[in-house]
Design an enzyme around this catalytic site. Sequence first.
Site, short mmCIF file in Angstrom:
data_model
loop_
_atom_site.label_atom_id
_atom_site.label_comp_id
_atom_site.label_asym_id
_atom_site.label_seq_id
_atom_site.Cartn_x
_atom_site.Cartn_y
_atom_site.Cartn_z
N ASP A 218 77.62 53.92 -14.42
CA ASP A 218 77.87 52.50 -14.70
C ASP A 218 79.24 52.12 -14.17
O ASP A 218 80.14 52.95 -14.09
CB ASP A 218 77.80 52.24 -16.21
N TYR B 279 71.12 56.01 -27.70
CA TYR B 279 71.94 55.56 -26.57
C TYR B 279 71.09 55.15 -25.35
O TYR B 279 71.63 54.64 -24.38
CB TYR B 279 72.89 56.68 -26.12
N ASN C 104 85.45 57.79 -18.35
CA ASN C 104 85.64 59.10 -18.98
C ASN C 104 84.70 60.17 -18.42
O ASN C 104 85.07 61.34 -18.37
CB ASN C 104 85.49 58.99 -20.49
#
Length: 192
Positions: free
Chosen positions: A97, A14, A118
Site C-alpha cells: 500500500d 485485517y 513499517n
Amino acid sequence: MWLVAGLGNPGPGYAMHRHNIGFRVVDELCRRIGGRFSAPARMRAEIAEGRLGPPGSDGARLVLLKSRTFMNDTGAALAKSTAYYKIKPDRLIVVHDELDLDLGRMRVKHGGGDNGHNGLKSIRKSLNTGDYYRIRVGVGRPPGRQDPADFLLSNFPARERDDVEIQIARAADAVESLIINGLDRTQSAFNS
C-alpha cells in the site's frame, strides 16, 4: 524463479484493510496461476507456487508469499523464504500500500527508501538492502486529521470497492508485466 511478496497483516480481521492490499494482489496472482497457499513449518509465511501462463506452460516460476507475521516483522518471513528458495533481491517483488498515491494510481520501481512504511523498514533490516522491485498501490491519504495508522487499518468504504477490485487486478497485471517485459516497459504501461 521470482518471489512475489504481498504485504499485509494476517487474520480475517485485517483482510479488507487498506494496509492489506498487497495480500489481495498476491491472492489474485495465486488465483491466476491456479495455486493454493499452504503454511510450511518454520517459514512464518503462507506460500503458493506455480508458473505464469496456462497450466502446464513453461512460464516463469513464481513463489507467492503472505507473511504470517504482522507488518512490522514482515522482514523475518521474507528472510527465511528468500534463503530457502535462494532468491536474490533482483528476483524479489514486494507489493504494498502507498499513502502518497491516490486510489487507482500505482508506481512500479526498483529500490528506494522506506517512506515511513513499517513493512519496508522491516524488509530492509532483515535483507540488508532496499534494492528489490516494488509495486506501490495507491490507497490515498486519510481525510482531515485522521491518524494515518487508523486510516490504513480500516476497510475501504463501499463506494470504493469496485475501484479497489480494478486496482488489485491492475497491480497483478503489473507484476506479470514486470516479470515478462522488464522494468522500463512495465513502468511505461502502469505508472500513473
